[in-house]
Design a protein around this motif. Structure first.
Motif, PDB file in Angstrom:
ATOM      1  N   PRO A  82      30.371  32.970 -32.063  1.00 52.94           N
ATOM      2  CA  PRO A  82      29.951  34.072 -32.921  1.00 52.94           C
ATOM      3  C   PRO A  82      28.729  34.829 -32.398  1.00 52.94           C
ATOM      4  O   PRO A  82      28.516  35.978 -32.765  1.00 52.94           O
ATOM      5  N   LEU A  83      27.928  34.224 -31.535  1.00 50.65           N
ATOM      6  CA  LEU A  83      26.770  34.935 -30.994  1.00 50.65           C
ATOM      7  C   LEU A  83      27.186  36.116 -30.124  1.00 50.65           C
ATOM      8  O   LEU A  83      26.488  37.116 -30.042  1.00 50.65           O
ATOM      9  N   THR A  84      28.312  36.009 -29.461  1.00 49.11           N
ATOM     10  CA  THR A  84      28.765  37.103 -28.606  1.00 49.11           C
ATOM     11  C   THR A  84      29.841  37.955 -29.274  1.00 49.11           C
ATOM     12  O   THR A  84      30.057  39.084 -28.866  1.00 49.11           O
ATOM     13  N   ARG A  85      30.518  37.424 -30.278  1.00 52.08           N
ATOM     14  CA  ARG A  85      31.563  38.188 -30.969  1.00 52.08           C
ATOM     15  C   ARG A  85      31.006  39.189 -31.968  1.00 52.08           C
ATOM     16  O   ARG A  85      31.565  40.254 -32.163  1.00 52.08           O
ATOM     17  N   ASN A  86      29.913  38.854 -32.615  1.00 53.86           N
ATOM     18  CA  ASN A  86      29.372  39.649 -33.706  1.00 53.86           C
ATOM     19  C   ASN A  86      28.592  40.851 -33.169  1.00 53.86           C
ATOM     20  O   ASN A  86      27.659  40.705 -32.387  1.00 53.86           O
ATOM     21  N   TYR A  87      28.978  42.044 -33.618  1.00 55.35           N
ATOM     22  CA  TYR A  87      28.322  43.248 -33.140  1.00 55.35           C
ATOM     23  C   TYR A  87      26.977  43.504 -33.822  1.00 55.35           C
ATOM     24  O   TYR A  87      26.160  44.249 -33.297  1.00 55.35           O
ATOM     25  N   TYR A  88      26.724  42.920 -34.975  1.00 55.17           N
ATOM     26  CA  TYR A  88      25.383  43.005 -35.579  1.00 55.17           C
ATOM     27  C   TYR A  88      24.368  42.331 -34.652  1.00 55.17           C
ATOM     28  O   TYR A  88      23.283  42.859 -34.414  1.00 55.17           O
ATOM     29  N   ILE A  89      24.746  41.170 -34.134  1.00 60.49           N
ATOM     30  CA  ILE A  89      23.848  40.437 -33.232  1.00 60.49           C
ATOM     31  C   ILE A  89      23.621  41.232 -31.949  1.00 60.49           C
ATOM     32  O   ILE A  89      22.495  41.326 -31.458  1.00 60.49           O
ATOM     33  N   ARG A  90      24.676  41.828 -31.420  1.00 57.51           N
ATOM     34  CA  ARG A  90      24.525  42.636 -30.202  1.00 57.51           C
ATOM     35  C   ARG A  90      23.627  43.848 -30.446  1.00 57.51           C
ATOM     36  O   ARG A  90      22.824  44.220 -29.596  1.00 57.51           O
ATOM     37  N   ALA A  91      23.768  44.481 -31.605  1.00 59.03           N
ATOM     38  CA  ALA A  91      22.947  45.654 -31.905  1.00 59.03           C
ATOM     39  C   ALA A  91      21.467  45.268 -31.957  1.00 59.03           C
ATOM     40  O   ALA A  91      20.619  45.958 -31.375  1.00 59.03           O
ATOM     41  N   ILE A  92      21.166  44.177 -32.626  1.00 57.69           N
ATOM     42  CA  ILE A  92      19.769  43.722 -32.720  1.00 57.69           C
ATOM     43  C   ILE A  92      19.256  43.287 -31.351  1.00 57.69           C
ATOM     44  O   ILE A  92      18.120  43.604 -30.968  1.00 57.69           O
ATOM     45  N   LEU A  93      20.090  42.568 -30.596  1.00 58.33           N
ATOM     46  CA  LEU A  93      19.695  42.098 -29.268  1.00 58.33           C
ATOM     47  C   LEU A  93      19.383  43.265 -28.331  1.00 58.33           C
ATOM     48  O   LEU A  93      18.367  43.273 -27.644  1.00 58.33           O
ATOM     49  N   HIS A  94      20.252  44.270 -28.329  1.00 52.39           N
ATOM     50  CA  HIS A  94      20.031  45.421 -27.439  1.00 52.39           C
ATOM     51  C   HIS A  94      18.789  46.212 -27.860  1.00 52.39           C
ATOM     52  O   HIS A  94      18.043  46.693 -27.002  1.00 52.39           O
ATOM     53  N   ALA A  95      18.569  46.345 -29.151  1.00 51.62           N
ATOM     54  CA  ALA A  95      17.372  47.058 -29.611  1.00 51.62           C
ATOM     55  C   ALA A  95      16.111  46.299 -29.194  1.00 51.62           C
ATOM     56  O   ALA A  95      15.126  46.900 -28.751  1.00 51.62           O
ATOM     57  N   ALA A  96      16.148  44.973 -29.306  1.00 50.91           N
ATOM     58  CA  ALA A  96      14.982  44.165 -28.927  1.00 50.91           C
ATOM     59  C   ALA A  96      14.763  44.186 -27.411  1.00 50.91           C
ATOM     60  O   ALA A  96      13.616  44.220 -26.944  1.00 50.91           O
ATOM     61  N   ARG A 127      31.651  49.025 -39.545  1.00 50.47           N
ATOM     62  CA  ARG A 127      33.075  49.324 -39.734  1.00 50.47           C
ATOM     63  C   ARG A 127      33.970  48.093 -39.581  1.00 50.47           C
ATOM     64  O   ARG A 127      35.189  48.213 -39.615  1.00 50.47           O
ATOM     65  N   GLY A 128      33.379  46.926 -39.358  1.00 47.34           N
ATOM     66  CA  GLY A 128      34.153  45.687 -39.338  1.00 47.34           C
ATOM     67  C   GLY A 128      34.748  45.298 -37.998  1.00 47.34           C
ATOM     68  O   GLY A 128      35.623  44.436 -37.938  1.00 47.34           O
ATOM     69  N   GLU A 129      34.294  45.877 -36.932  1.00 48.14           N
ATOM     70  CA  GLU A 129      34.823  45.527 -35.616  1.00 48.14           C
ATOM     71  C   GLU A 129      34.111  44.290 -35.087  1.00 48.14           C
ATOM     72  O   GLU A 129      32.975  44.007 -35.454  1.00 48.14           O
ATOM     73  N   GLU A 130      34.793  43.555 -34.231  1.00 48.93           N
ATOM     74  CA  GLU A 130      34.177  42.413 -33.551  1.00 48.93           C
ATOM     75  C   GLU A 130      34.809  42.257 -32.179  1.00 48.93           C
ATOM     76  O   GLU A 130      35.909  42.754 -31.926  1.00 48.93           O
ATOM     77  N   TRP A 131      34.105  41.554 -31.285  1.00 51.59           N
ATOM     78  CA  TRP A 131      34.575  41.377 -29.917  1.00 51.59           C
ATOM     79  C   TRP A 131      35.689  40.342 -29.902  1.00 51.59           C
ATOM     80  O   TRP A 131      35.560  39.250 -30.451  1.00 51.59           O
ATOM     81  N   ARG A 132      36.811  40.706 -29.287  1.00 50.75           N
ATOM     82  CA  ARG A 132      37.933  39.783 -29.126  1.00 50.75           C
ATOM     83  C   ARG A 132      38.315  39.735 -27.653  1.00 50.75           C
ATOM     84  O   ARG A 132      38.444  40.782 -27.022  1.00 50.75           O
ATOM     85  N   PRO A 133      38.497  38.546 -27.100  1.00 46.73           N
ATOM     86  CA  PRO A 133      38.837  38.458 -25.672  1.00 46.73           C
ATOM     87  C   PRO A 133      40.251  38.959 -25.401  1.00 46.73           C
ATOM     88  O   PRO A 133      41.126  38.876 -26.258  1.00 46.73           O
ATOM     89  N   ILE A 134      40.441  39.477 -24.212  1.00 41.69           N
ATOM     90  CA  ILE A 134      41.775  39.894 -23.762  1.00 41.69           C
ATOM     91  C   ILE A 134      42.460  38.659 -23.209  1.00 41.69           C
ATOM     92  O   ILE A 134      42.026  38.096 -22.203  1.00 41.69           O
ATOM     93  N   GLU A 135      43.485  38.224 -23.871  1.00 39.97           N
ATOM     94  CA  GLU A 135      44.225  37.034 -23.440  1.00 39.97           C
ATOM     95  C   GLU A 135      45.357  37.464 -22.513  1.00 39.97           C
ATOM     96  O   GLU A 135      46.101  38.394 -22.817  1.00 39.97           O
TER      97      GLU A 135
END
Length: 183
Positions: A82-96, A127-135
């Motif tokens: 979930p640390l890499t899937r969640n875009y809220y975490i990515r947004a905060i990480l990139h801002a920091a 908008r509810g998007e999250e990172w999903r790997p390409i299988e």
């Protein structure tokens, strides 16, 4: 009209921002700028952002073009869950990550780009998007015996397929629709 997948745009923006930040950091360290420690930070942050953003996410609809060698980084990102899937975490990480690099002129463009990517990731998360790997789907190879039913019987050049499959004409000529009487 289709729904925009904002995470795709954020991914491209963040990858470009990481490369720009990395380049600006290298320029500042090589040029021995005042505040070179911000440049060293920008190099480390740029490499981290590039590694994080290199794998593309799978699209909801349609096909996704995988980047070259993406499967190796995808395996690493899947481990963190979930640390890499969640875009809220990515947004905060990139801002920091963007803030310290903003104190140096050579890395400020990367900072602005990473801030924009952070905003786009926040929009994608709302908008509810999250990172999903390409299988990768395993490809089944067709067996040669199954695909070739019968070898061709006539030598090349062969007529087109529609010309070969015409029914044979009846012997005896054509039928005249108008009656003809001999006098």
């Amino acid at each position: 009209m289709g729904q925009i997948e904002w995470a795709m745009w954020a991914n491209e923006q963040a990858l470009a921002a990481g490369l720009i930040m990395l380049t600006g950091g290298i320029v500042a360290v090589a040029g021995q700028f005042k505040g070179w420690y911000f440049a060293a930070y920008a190099i480390a942050a740029g490499v981290f952002v590039c590694l994080l953003e290199y794998p593309r996410s799978k699209r909801k609809k349609g096909s996704t073009m995988e980047r070259c060698g993406q499967k190796y980084m995808t395996a690493v990102l899947k481990v963190f869950g979930p640390l890499t899937r969640n875009y809220y975490i990515r947004a905060i990480l990139h801002a920091a990550l963007a803030v310290p690099a903003g104190f140096l002129l050579s890395t400020i463009l990367g900072t602005v780009c990473l801030g924009i990517a952070s905003g786009i990731y926040l929009l994608a998360a709302v908008r509810g998007e999250e990172w999903r790997p390409i299988e990768q789907k395993p490809r089944e190879r067709p067996h040669m015996g199954d695909t070739i039913k019968q070898p061709p019987t006539n030598p090349p050049p062969r007529p087109p397929a529609d010309a070969r499959k015409k029914p044979p004409a009846e012997a005896g000529g054509q039928v005249n629709p108008i009656t003809v009487e001999a006098e």
